[in-house]
Design a protein around this motif. Structure first.
Motif, mmCIF file in Angstrom:
data_model
loop_
_atom_site.group_PDB
_atom_site.id
_atom_site.type_symbol
_atom_site.label_atom_id
_atom_site.label_comp_id
_atom_site.label_asym_id
_atom_site.label_seq_id
_atom_site.Cartn_x
_atom_site.Cartn_y
_atom_site.Cartn_z
ATOM 1 N N GLY A 11 0.831 -1.211 0.000
ATOM 2 C CA GLY A 11 0.000 0.000 0.000
ATOM 3 C C GLY A 11 0.859 1.252 0.000
ATOM 4 O O GLY A 11 0.516 2.262 -0.626
ATOM 5 N N ALA A 12 1.995 1.193 0.687
ATOM 6 C CA ALA A 12 2.882 2.352 0.733
ATOM 7 C C ALA A 12 3.504 2.602 -0.636
ATOM 8 O O ALA A 12 3.599 3.742 -1.093
ATOM 9 N N VAL A 13 3.903 1.524 -1.294
ATOM 10 C CA VAL A 13 4.481 1.667 -2.639
ATOM 11 C C VAL A 13 3.461 2.370 -3.549
ATOM 12 O O VAL A 13 3.790 3.275 -4.319
ATOM 13 N N ARG A 14 2.202 1.957 -3.404
ATOM 14 C CA ARG A 14 1.123 2.548 -4.185
ATOM 15 C C ARG A 14 0.957 4.030 -3.831
ATOM 16 O O ARG A 14 0.806 4.879 -4.694
ATOM 17 N N ASP A 15 1.010 4.323 -2.546
ATOM 18 C CA ASP A 15 0.888 5.720 -2.099
ATOM 19 C C ASP A 15 1.971 6.582 -2.720
ATOM 20 O O ASP A 15 1.700 7.676 -3.211
ATOM 21 N N TYR A 16 3.205 6.089 -2.651
ATOM 22 C CA TYR A 16 4.305 6.917 -3.169
ATOM 23 C C TYR A 16 4.119 7.163 -4.653
ATOM 24 O O TYR A 16 4.354 8.259 -5.154
ATOM 25 N N ALA A 17 3.683 6.131 -5.382
ATOM 26 C CA ALA A 17 3.521 6.285 -6.825
ATOM 27 C C ALA A 17 2.364 7.236 -7.157
ATOM 28 O O ALA A 17 2.513 8.145 -7.965
ATOM 29 N N VAL A 18 1.233 7.045 -6.484
ATOM 30 C CA VAL A 18 0.033 7.809 -6.863
ATOM 31 C C VAL A 18 0.052 9.215 -6.264
ATOM 32 O O VAL A 18 -0.248 10.198 -6.942
ATOM 33 N N ASN A 19 0.407 9.313 -4.978
ATOM 34 C CA ASN A 19 0.313 10.612 -4.310
ATOM 35 C C ASN A 19 1.463 11.540 -4.664
ATOM 36 O O ASN A 19 1.288 12.743 -4.787
ATOM 37 N N TRP A 20 2.662 10.965 -4.740
ATOM 38 C CA TRP A 20 3.839 11.822 -4.898
ATOM 39 C C TRP A 20 4.644 11.526 -6.159
ATOM 40 O O TRP A 20 5.719 12.071 -6.337
ATOM 41 N N ALA A 21 4.125 10.628 -7.017
ATOM 42 C CA ALA A 21 4.817 10.276 -8.267
ATOM 43 C C ALA A 21 6.241 9.842 -7.986
ATOM 44 O O ALA A 21 7.184 10.292 -8.629
ATOM 45 N N VAL A 22 6.401 8.976 -7.020
ATOM 46 C CA VAL A 22 7.725 8.457 -6.703
ATOM 47 C C VAL A 22 7.689 6.945 -6.858
ATOM 48 O O VAL A 22 6.783 6.283 -6.350
ATOM 49 N N SER A 23 8.664 6.422 -7.568
ATOM 50 C CA SER A 23 8.744 4.967 -7.666
ATOM 51 C C SER A 23 9.837 4.483 -6.728
ATOM 52 O O SER A 23 10.973 4.928 -6.812
ATOM 53 N N PRO A 24 9.496 3.588 -5.814
ATOM 54 C CA PRO A 24 10.527 3.073 -4.903
ATOM 55 C C PRO A 24 11.590 2.270 -5.641
ATOM 56 O O PRO A 24 12.699 2.142 -5.158
ATOM 57 N N GLY A 25 11.269 1.718 -6.786
ATOM 58 C CA GLY A 25 12.279 0.968 -7.541
ATOM 59 C C GLY A 25 11.895 0.917 -9.002
ATOM 60 O O GLY A 25 10.753 1.229 -9.374
ATOM 61 N N ASP A 26 12.852 0.509 -9.809
ATOM 62 C CA ASP A 26 12.557 0.371 -11.238
ATOM 63 C C ASP A 26 11.873 -0.958 -11.526
ATOM 64 O O ASP A 26 11.104 -1.109 -12.454
#
Lengths: 107, 182, 1001
Positions: free
Chosen positions: C306-321
């Motif tokens: 869920g956190a990975v999803r949050d970072y991608a959707v809310n802040w446009a950050v990808s934790p990894g490639d």
């Protein structure tokens, strides 16, 4: 933090406005009383898990002492009434009986 | 006799609300059981006010009569009129069990004014100000000390003990600092 | 690597860049970022070290549950340790430093603990540091304390200010997600006084991230409309950045509102603590995702799905490639889908279940994502960063079949409702088999003052993980009905989410993992508690979850087990062959997340830390060298120092001057209580040990008050004012207590007696004019007759002095000719100044409380609190003369009749004169030979007051001694701090002017 309704001024006072005074309905034993009676008056206090009658003073308010009937386990308040009472009012006793059928009654 | 001085000699502070210490005000503690014959006449004679109902304050010009407890009233009047008022109370309650004492100097009185005056007190007292009724005299605490207050004339009047006037002024000032609106 | 995506980010504003530093490195984020998202956008995956093993740590979560990514935030007077990067909003100039490493984050010496992990199992501290006992205090404890704590403690005074405020409402709704918003809409429309608080800076919660559709529109749009409608309601208060820290008895709730965390130094209070009283609490606090326990699940790059999803959707950050998603449920597929749709690579979804064919898995497959069912992660490879995962069968022991290279792992073990507010006050939980979670048991809620439910939970917090809006609607209507409001009958907005098939509880991955793997499965990331530690605790006999928690430190870190508790107790249950509900949870205690001490202190700091009571003469004292001491809340001058004087020298000068010329004491603090009424005399006869009813008008009498046990409680002089009025003086510290004592007896015992009291202590300024020149000074002022004939000792009179209306008492606490003069407080400062001005000719000097003490000790007068300590009866102090023998009753009389109080062996008051003139040490005992039953040295007495007497030029003391008065002339020995003894002779406690001639002139 408790809220108790002061029967003298009608304020629902929170605990920080009140001063606690221990068990209610103690009978004073003065000179001439025997050691057992005096000891009971001075030291023997009920410590029930359940229905309890206690003294509170609306210290940061009208300054009056009042009595409260309260469950020490759930903190449910059954009612408050004036300090000038030698026993709990009937309506409070009835309310407690209805809510706590196992209660043995005021003694 | 020198001029009476209030505890803080009229200190004031302007924040998002305006604070000032007022007084000295004449104040009498009148203790008598409700229904004592002559009590209404005594209150009338001292302040020109009718008997206040439970937790109410009745105002009449510079005077007021506030309900403090079932057997205690706070009478407010011009400082210079206290001695005369005590005498009139004594007459009206002649032969009746009562106690009337001058407490003018035992108190400090503050005015908190402005559209957001209530917010200053909301920070200090466990009181539901939304439910404080007009002319309701509320006794409670301001942070760590006893206080009584009521709303009037676009603000609040707050009474505390004289010795803690500096503390209460400090409380009110900190609470009214700009930027701390609720 | 982790990076900022080219597009998207519903919470960020790319046009508003913000500069910040991490460990001194200059980095850039943008408005709307949290510190966590900004760090991740800058590929800063390694953020800290774990507590015990100093393992590398990166972000796991995106919210309040984050256990790892804690930093020292700010510096100097604004340094605050252990700040969660996930809940810290980014601001320009933010400075953060990582914690718990030395010398640097990348190279940390403490990591040797990691390699010694086998030597540091659960309960390590208890097992290791118990012997030798003496080593604990001087060796183990200092070392442990040094290495304890994660961040650095601030050394400077906090530059920020804090405040508290009280608030009241019918319904407090906690959580501004779609459930909370729907509840607020219903309650607001029903006219209830509603507060809706949300701990983050944004309304909407997870629904917008998860792509929910509410009321036929995207969740984000519905949220916006709801907030708009709520904002227009006068009866609804909305607060963002406002965390409900705890629920307490009778509807009391503490809320921590972060006003200026994100705008430091803007002049606003940093936090505001709301002290709220509510009719009902509706906890719409959502749910927290559970990690999965597989080896290496703590390596930076392993995060909650869920956190990975949050970072991608809310802040446009990808934790990894390239991310591997590992799950036991359908929800985590949303993460795979989000990543894929953002153009990122999803190496595979590893699903522990054998079948995954719900809409979400099917959609993932349709997007070309590889889905591996019945599989598990055997171990994660990597050190400071995930490099690959080894895949195995979930049902097996962990033999790897495939290795997938990846730089991020998104894990989901299901969701646990946030039940803290429900549980703080005793709400009970039930185990939900289908979702493998504890959820509130509506039949056993926490109770309010009236015995009804105090808290209701709504939405995910109530276990309704997928029908949050409908559940919130139902729950708020129950709450409203109980509160006496009628909810409008409006249609519940449809809340459309994808169907999910059942999850499968997975507490260990793979199911049959051996000890090597289990020793690398982290339960508590911050405190380094692993599956193997909990299993060890179970083997060692820790069956209670509360004991296991303390033994292993599971859930005892700053995150309080938000991620670890359920997994930990599931492992414990498994180890004990028990069912999870039988093992139960540990107790949820406030606060939900840490609240700054500053907020708890509120306004109570500096000058207004506590109320200081000041007399009308306080300013004069301050300007004239007063050395203050606290007496209750009063500040009284201990002495008035002149330039070059020590306090001791000042006291000696003040005593001598008062005895030889004239001393002035501010006695305003003395308690003054008026007692009036037809029964006032009778009442005072019950309160005092002596008789006050017979006191003639115009006279004063010393009186003692005891409690019902007979022990001395207060003393003071009583003046008879008129036929039915007395004025009772109390000790300075005792006025409020004694007034309350009087009211207690009048209201609760003798309510038919006609007596009124009034505490007029502060109405008067009182000055003691003391010394041989006292009368001369008063006579020089002009006014009333203060001669011996007109105003004899122990009399009082009203009159004027120097034009001031006053009441004068001829009483003495010093043994000198003495007048205590009361004037209205508003005149106090002026009257005090006049006395000094006119007194100069008579050698007047102010004196303080210490000179007062010395002089009363020279006279053998007792002091409440020195000679008494709550176990002393007046008879112990030789005060039998102040006790009426004739009265049938007074408070304490029966208590004093108890047999042990008549024991001739009781310690009784005597005076002591040291043989060498020295001063007996404060608190010194008089030992005797032999030991008691506890092998302690026996004692036969102690000192109660000890001073150097400037009048006599030697040490004098009072004290209590076994059979004291019968031992006059005997020499006893007092203990000294240096181990020696001070010999002293037992003497009469009155050292000076035994016949009282000086005061009676």
């Amino acid at each position: 933090m408790l809220i108790l309704s002061c029967p003298y001024c009608g304020i629902d006072a929170e605990e920080t406005e009140l001063a606690p005074g221990g068990e209610a309905h103690l009978k004073r034993f003065g000179p001439g009383s025997d050691d057992d009676a005096f000891e009971a008056y001075m030291f023997a206090r009920k410590n029930p898990k359940g229905v309890h009658f206690e003294r509170w003073r609306h210290a940061y308010g009208c300054g009056k002492w009042f009595l409260a009937a309260r469950c020490t386990a759930t903190l449910e308040v059954f009612g408050t009434y004036p300090a000038q009472s030698t026993e709990p009012p009937v309506e409070i006793v009835e309310k407690i009986k209805a809510k706590r059928p196992e209660w043995k009654g005021f003694s | 006799m020198s001029d009476p001085v209030s505890a803080l000699q009229g200190a004031s502070y302007d924040g998002f609300a305006q604070l000032r210490e007022i007084g000295p005000l004449g104040m009498i503690t009148l203790r008598a059981k409700a229904g004592t014959p002559g009590l209404e006449a005594a209150v009338q004679a001292a302040t020109g006010c009718a008997m206040p109902q439970m937790r109410r304050i009745v105002r009449q010009g510079p005077c007021a009569a506030g309900w403090m407890s079932p057997d205690e009233l706070l009478l407010i009047l011009p400082y210079a009129d206290v001695a005369g008022a005590l005498a009139r109370i004594g007459e009206a309650l002649q032969g009746q069990h009562h106690l009337a004492v001058d407490v003018s100097d035992a108190r400090a009185v503050f005015r908190i004014e402005g559209a957001k005056a209530d917010q200053v007190l909301r920070k200090l007292s466990p009181v539901d100000f939304d439910r404080l009724e007009p002319n309701e005299l509320r006794r409670s605490r301001a942070a760590q000390v006893a206080a009584a207050f009521w709303a009037e004339e676009g603000g609040f009047t707050l009474v505390c003990f004289r010795s803690v006037a500096g503390y209460v002024m400090g409380l009110l000032s900190v609470s009214a600092r700009p930027g701390a609106e609720l | 690597m982790s990076t900022r995506l080219k597009s998207g980010g519903r919470l960020i504003d790319r046009s508003a860049p913000l500069d910040f530093t991490f460990n001194g490195k200059r980095l850039r984020g943008c408005a709307g970022d949290t510190l966590a998202s900004a760090l991740l956008a800058n590929d800063q995956m390694l953020l800290g070290r774990s507590f015990k093993y100093h393992r590398p740590r990166g972000l796991v979560a995106s919210g309040a549950e984050e256990p790892n990514a804690l930093v020292n935030l700010g510096q100097g007077a604004r340094l605050e340790p252990n700040q969660r990067t996930t809940t810290t909003e980014l601001f320009d100039g933010l400075e953060a430093r990582s914690q718990n490493h030395w010398p640097s984050l990348d190279f940390d010496v403490g990591v040797v603990n990691n390699y010694a992990a086998r030597l540091l199992p659960g309960g390590f501290y208890y097992k290791t540091f118990i012997h030798p006992r003496a080593a604990w205090k001087h060796f183990f404890e200092p070392i442990i304390r040094h290495s304890a704590g994660l961040g650095s403690a601030p050394k400077d005074r906090d530059a920020d200010r804090y405040e508290q405020a009280y608030a009241f409402c019918d319904l407090l709704i906690v959580g501004g997600g779609v459930a909370g918003l729907q509840a607020a809409l219903v309650a607001g429309r029903a006219g209830a006084r509603v507060w809706l608080v949300e701990q983050t800076a944004h309304w909407g919660g997870r629904a917008p991230v998860d792509g929910d559709v509410v009321g036929g529109m995207p969740a984000a749009d519905w949220v916006e409309a709801a907030v708009l409608e709520l904002s227009a309601m006068d009866n609804v208060t909305l607060r963002l950045r406002c965390m409900a820290a705890g629920s307490y008895d009778h509807g009391y709730v503490l809320l921590d509102e972060k006003l200026a965390d994100h705008t430091p130094g803007d002049g606003r209070p940093r936090h505001r603590l709301w002290r709220m009283r509510v009719g009902k609490i509706l906890a719409a606090t959502g749910a927290i995702e559970r990690p999965l326990s597989f080896a290496g699940n703590d390596i930076p790059g392993v995060m909650l799905a869920g956190a990975v999803r949050d970072y991608a959707v809310n802040w446009a950050v990808s934790p990894g490639d390239r991310t591997v998603v590992v799950t036991n449920n359908d929800d985590a597929y949303r993460t795979a889908i989000v990543l894929k749709e953002a153009g990122l690579e999803v190496a595979a979804v590893i699903d522990a279940r054998n079948i995954a064919n719900g809409p979400l898995p099917e959609r993932a497959r349709a997007l070309g994502i590889r889905v591996e069912t019945g599989r598990a992660i055997a171990r994660v490879k990597g050190g400071k960063r995930v490099e690959a995962v080894e895949i195995c069968q979930q049902a097996g022991e962990g033999a790897a079949s495939t290795t997938l290279s990846c730089d991020a792992v998104a894990m989901s073990g299901g969701w646990s409702p946030v039940v803290h507010l429900w549980s703080h006050c005793g709400g009970k939980l039930i185990w939900d088999e289908s979702e493998a979670m504890f959820r509130p048991d509506a039949t056993r809620p926490p109770l309010h003052a009236d015995g009804t439910a105090m808290v209701l939970c709504a939405g995910a917090a109530n276990g309704a993980l997928r029908q949050a809006v409908a559940d919130a609607d139902a729950q708020v209507k129950i709450a409203l009905q109980a509160l006496g409001f009628e909810a409008e009958s409006e249609e519940v907005p449809a809340h459309d989410v994808a169907d999910e098939s059942a999850l499968e509880p997975v507490w260990i991955m793979p199911q049959g993992a051996g000890i090597a793997l289990r020793s690398k499965m982290w339960l508590d990331f911050q405190n380094d508690v692993k599956v193997s530690d909990v299993q060890l605790a179970a083997r060692e006999g820790y069956e209670s979850v509360e004991h296991t928690k303390r033994y292993t430190t599971l859930g005892m870190a700053t995150d309080q087990g938000k991620l670890s508790n359920i997994n930990g107790l599931a492992v414990l249950a498994d180890s004990l062959n028990a069912q999870i509900p039988q093992v139960g949870t540990t107790t949820f205690r406030p606060p939900y997340t840490p609240v700054p001490l500053g907020a708890l202190a509120g306004e109570a700091r500096g000058e207004i830390f506590q109320p200081l009571r000041k007399t009308p003469m306080h300013d004069w004292h301050q300007q004239n060298g007063a050395y203050f001491e606290p007496v209750g809340h009063w500040r009284r001058p201990y002495c008035f120092q002149r330039p070059g004087e020590t306090p001791e020298q000042a006291v000696h000068r003040e005593v001598k001057n008062t005895r030889e010329a004239l001393g002035l004491l501010d006695a305003s603090t003395l308690g003054k209580i008026i007692v009036k009424g037809p029964d006032a005399g009778r009442f005072l006869d019950m309160l005092y040990t002596g008789v006050m009813s017979t006191l003639p008008i115009g006279k004063c009498r010393y009186g003692l008050m005891c409690n019902e046990q007979g022990f001395l409680s207060d003393d003071g002089v009583v003046a008879r004012i008129d036929a039915d009025t007395w004025l009772c003086h109390t000790t300075s510290g005792g006025a409020d207590r004694i007034h309350a004592w009087m009211e207690d007896w009048l209201q609760c015992e003798w309510w038919d007696w006609q007596v009124f009291t009034a505490n007029v202590t502060e109405q008067y300024a009182q000055v003691a004019v003391v010394g041989p020149n006292a009368r001369k000074l008063l006579e020089s002022l002009g006014g009333m007759d203060v001669s011996k004939e007109a105003l004899p000792f122990m009399h009082w009179a009203d009159g004027t002095l120097g034009g001031f209306a006053c009441r004068v008492y001829r009483i003495s606490f010093s043994g000198e000719l003495s007048y205590e003069i009361a004037v209205p407080a508003s005149q106090g400062a002026a009257f005090w100044a006049l006395l000094h001005k006119a007194g100069a000719a008579f050698g007047a000097m102010p004196y303080g409380t210490e000179a007062l003490h010395v002089m009363r000790a020279e006279k053998g007068f007792i002091m409440i609190g020195d000679e008494t300590d709550g176990t002393i009866i007046p008879q112990d102090l030789g005060l039998d003369w102040a006790i009426s023998k004739k009265k049938p009753d007074y408070l304490g009389k029966r208590g004093q009749e108890r047999s042990f109080l008549a024991n001739p062996d009781r310690w009784k008051l005597v005076g002591f004169e040291t043989l060498d003139g020295s001063v007996i040490e404060d608190g010194a005992y008089i030992p005797e030979h032999g030991v008691n039953a506890n092998n302690q040295r026996r004692v036969q007495g102690r000192v109660t007051s000890t001073y150097h007497s400037p009048t006599l030029g030697r040490g004098i003391a009072m004290g209590l001694l076994r059979q004291g008065p019968a031992r006059m002339g005997e020499v006893v020995e007092f203990t000294r701090m240096d181990g020696g003894v001070t010999p002293a002779r037992v003497v009469d406690p009155v050292f000076f002017d035994k016949d009282g001639e000086k005061q009676n002139v």
